[in-house]
Design an enzyme around this catalytic site. Sequence first.
Site, mmCIF file in Angstrom:
data_model
loop_
_atom_site.group_PDB
_atom_site.id
_atom_site.type_symbol
_atom_site.label_atom_id
_atom_site.label_comp_id
_atom_site.label_asym_id
_atom_site.label_seq_id
_atom_site.Cartn_x
_atom_site.Cartn_y
_atom_site.Cartn_z
ATOM 1 N N LYS A 50 0.810 -1.195 0.000
ATOM 2 C CA LYS A 50 0.000 0.000 0.000
ATOM 3 C C LYS A 50 0.852 1.258 0.000
ATOM 4 O O LYS A 50 0.389 2.363 -0.265
ATOM 5 C CB LYS A 50 -0.893 0.022 1.256
ATOM 6 C CG LYS A 50 -1.791 -1.158 1.435
ATOM 7 C CD LYS A 50 -2.475 -1.060 2.830
ATOM 8 C CE LYS A 50 -3.093 -2.372 3.191
ATOM 9 N NZ LYS A 50 -3.516 -2.385 4.615
ATOM 10 N N GLY A 51 2.134 1.078 0.335
ATOM 11 C CA GLY A 51 2.999 2.223 0.620
ATOM 12 C C GLY A 51 3.163 3.233 -0.503
ATOM 13 O O GLY A 51 3.389 4.416 -0.251
ATOM 14 N N GLU A 106 7.385 2.257 -6.456
ATOM 15 C CA GLU A 106 7.531 1.732 -5.092
ATOM 16 C C GLU A 106 7.831 2.890 -4.134
ATOM 17 O O GLU A 106 8.348 3.937 -4.542
ATOM 18 C CB GLU A 106 8.660 0.671 -5.113
ATOM 19 C CG GLU A 106 9.043 0.058 -3.795
ATOM 20 C CD GLU A 106 7.929 -0.742 -3.103
ATOM 21 O OE1 GLU A 106 6.892 -0.146 -2.794
ATOM 22 O OE2 GLU A 106 8.147 -1.937 -2.820
ATOM 23 N N ASP A 107 7.506 2.688 -2.865
ATOM 24 C CA ASP A 107 7.793 3.739 -1.887
ATOM 25 C C ASP A 107 9.270 3.765 -1.489
ATOM 26 O O ASP A 107 9.891 4.822 -1.431
ATOM 27 C CB ASP A 107 6.897 3.587 -0.636
ATOM 28 C CG ASP A 107 6.937 2.184 -0.007
ATOM 29 O OD1 ASP A 107 7.640 1.296 -0.542
ATOM 30 O OD2 ASP A 107 6.261 1.973 1.011
ATOM 31 N N ASP A 110 14.749 -1.184 0.227
ATOM 32 C CA ASP A 110 15.474 -1.415 1.474
ATOM 33 C C ASP A 110 16.488 -2.539 1.225
ATOM 34 O O ASP A 110 17.590 -2.290 0.734
ATOM 35 C CB ASP A 110 14.431 -1.765 2.538
ATOM 36 C CG ASP A 110 14.974 -1.864 3.930
ATOM 37 O OD1 ASP A 110 15.980 -1.210 4.216
ATOM 38 O OD2 ASP A 110 14.381 -2.592 4.758
ATOM 39 N N LYS A 138 17.322 3.100 0.550
ATOM 40 C CA LYS A 138 18.236 2.917 1.690
ATOM 41 C C LYS A 138 19.314 1.931 1.270
ATOM 42 O O LYS A 138 19.245 0.745 1.616
ATOM 43 C CB LYS A 138 17.466 2.327 2.880
ATOM 44 C CG LYS A 138 16.637 3.314 3.647
ATOM 45 C CD LYS A 138 16.307 2.825 5.053
ATOM 46 C CE LYS A 138 15.140 1.908 5.085
ATOM 47 N NZ LYS A 138 14.583 1.689 6.439
ATOM 48 N N PHE A 159 14.241 3.927 10.212
ATOM 49 C CA PHE A 159 12.874 3.510 9.867
ATOM 50 C C PHE A 159 12.002 4.752 9.746
ATOM 51 O O PHE A 159 11.877 5.531 10.679
ATOM 52 C CB PHE A 159 12.303 2.552 10.913
ATOM 53 C CG PHE A 159 11.064 1.863 10.423
ATOM 54 C CD1 PHE A 159 11.151 0.725 9.640
ATOM 55 C CD2 PHE A 159 9.801 2.387 10.700
ATOM 56 C CE1 PHE A 159 10.014 0.104 9.146
ATOM 57 C CE2 PHE A 159 8.653 1.773 10.212
ATOM 58 C CZ PHE A 159 8.763 0.627 9.428
ATOM 59 N N VAL A 160 11.437 4.942 8.565
ATOM 60 C CA VAL A 160 10.681 6.169 8.302
ATOM 61 C C VAL A 160 9.189 5.884 8.084
ATOM 62 O O VAL A 160 8.814 4.796 7.638
ATOM 63 C CB VAL A 160 11.253 6.935 7.079
ATOM 64 C CG1 VAL A 160 12.613 7.529 7.410
ATOM 65 C CG2 VAL A 160 11.345 6.037 5.846
ATOM 66 N N ASP A 166 4.035 3.234 6.513
ATOM 67 C CA ASP A 166 3.372 3.014 7.799
ATOM 68 C C ASP A 166 4.288 2.403 8.848
ATOM 69 O O ASP A 166 5.384 1.910 8.552
ATOM 70 C CB ASP A 166 2.194 2.051 7.603
ATOM 71 C CG ASP A 166 2.665 0.604 7.407
ATOM 72 O OD1 ASP A 166 3.567 0.393 6.577
ATOM 73 O OD2 ASP A 166 2.143 -0.296 8.100
ATOM 74 N N ARG A 172 0.402 6.637 7.662
ATOM 75 C CA ARG A 172 0.494 6.769 6.205
ATOM 76 C C ARG A 172 0.034 8.147 5.728
ATOM 77 O O ARG A 172 0.450 8.626 4.691
ATOM 78 C CB ARG A 172 -0.392 5.715 5.516
ATOM 79 C CG ARG A 172 0.069 4.277 5.686
ATOM 80 C CD ARG A 172 -0.704 3.386 4.714
ATOM 81 N NE ARG A 172 -0.630 1.982 5.061
ATOM 82 C CZ ARG A 172 0.349 1.154 4.690
ATOM 83 N NH1 ARG A 172 1.343 1.600 3.975
ATOM 84 N NH2 ARG A 172 0.333 -0.124 5.038
HETATM 85 P P1 5GP Z 1 12.766 -4.619 0.668
HETATM 86 O O1 5GP Z 1 12.263 -5.853 0.022
HETATM 87 O O2 5GP Z 1 13.500 -3.686 -0.259
HETATM 88 O O3 5GP Z 1 13.565 -4.921 1.906
HETATM 89 O O4 5GP Z 1 11.492 -3.965 1.259
HETATM 90 C C1 5GP Z 1 10.797 -2.919 0.790
HETATM 91 C C2 5GP Z 1 9.578 -2.764 1.673
HETATM 92 O O5 5GP Z 1 9.941 -2.770 3.067
HETATM 93 C C3 5GP Z 1 8.947 -1.430 1.401
HETATM 94 O O6 5GP Z 1 8.000 -1.513 0.378
HETATM 95 C C4 5GP Z 1 8.329 -1.112 2.756
HETATM 96 O O7 5GP Z 1 7.056 -1.692 2.834
HETATM 97 C C5 5GP Z 1 9.225 -1.779 3.774
HETATM 98 N N1 5GP Z 1 10.180 -0.822 4.375
HETATM 99 C C6 5GP Z 1 11.513 -0.806 4.225
HETATM 100 N N2 5GP Z 1 12.075 0.211 4.907
HETATM 101 C C7 5GP Z 1 11.035 0.872 5.484
HETATM 102 C C8 5GP Z 1 10.969 2.038 6.315
HETATM 103 O O8 5GP Z 1 11.948 2.708 6.673
HETATM 104 N N3 5GP Z 1 9.722 2.420 6.702
HETATM 105 C C9 5GP Z 1 8.594 1.742 6.343
HETATM 106 N N4 5GP Z 1 7.434 2.221 6.802
HETATM 107 N N5 5GP Z 1 8.628 0.637 5.575
HETATM 108 C C10 5GP Z 1 9.842 0.211 5.141
#
Ligand code: 5GP
Length: 182
Positions: A50-51, A106-107, A110, A138, A159-160, A166, A172
């Site tokens: 949803k992000g 994508e938001d 990570d 990140k 963590f943001v 969220d 959100r």
């Molecule tokens: P990845 O697969 O790249 O580790 O994960 C991406 C997902 O992890 C993002 O779509 C998000 O939902 C979550 N995520 C990663 N870092 C953060 C953060 O700092 N804050 C929030 N709210 N979600 C995060």
Amino acid sequence: MAEHNAVDKKIENFDVMLSAEEIEGRVRTMAESISNDYRDKRPLMIGVLKGAVIFLSDLIRCLTIPVEIDFIAVSSYGNSTATSGVVRILKDLEQSIEGKDVLIVEDIVDTGLTLNYLVENLGSRQPKSLKVVTLLDKPDRRKVSFEPDYCGFIIPDRFVVGYGLDYGEDYRQLSDLRVINE
Ligand code: 5GP
């Protein structure tokens, strides 16, 4: 009521990492780049639920080209499989993407596992082209090498929340991006 006040107080204590104005300005310049790169095209923008909802809705309103939108929802299976990059599709696209110019929106990137999976999965559906737009990156937390094609801001390993992101489904709706203090 008491619970609501407690949450409000906490929000005030979160440090602002990016103001609403900073985000708005950057989203505009990202939209200019995309409009320029995709001129004479009609890309399909796929928001990752949803992000990415807030980012996608602001981004497409700044574009000067016609677009289609669709959504996909994914979830990782949990810690044991997170390292293997196994991601579950909770809601799939409503249409075929074969022969289309596709942009995944994508938001945040990570570890890179989610986008790595999505690029592989959607890439196998024969799109004409496939690129990734992320508001935040990140890079310090990567488990797999992944480079988005368009990135709004590179941020440190914190963590943001806010602007669609969220913490346990809260925050959100904030128009700026804030750091959750541990
Ligand atoms: P990845 O697969 O790249 O580790 O994960 C991406 C997902 O992890 C993002 O779509 C998000 O939902 C979550 N995520 C990663 N870092 C953060 C953060 O700092 N804050 C929030 N709210 N979600 C995060």
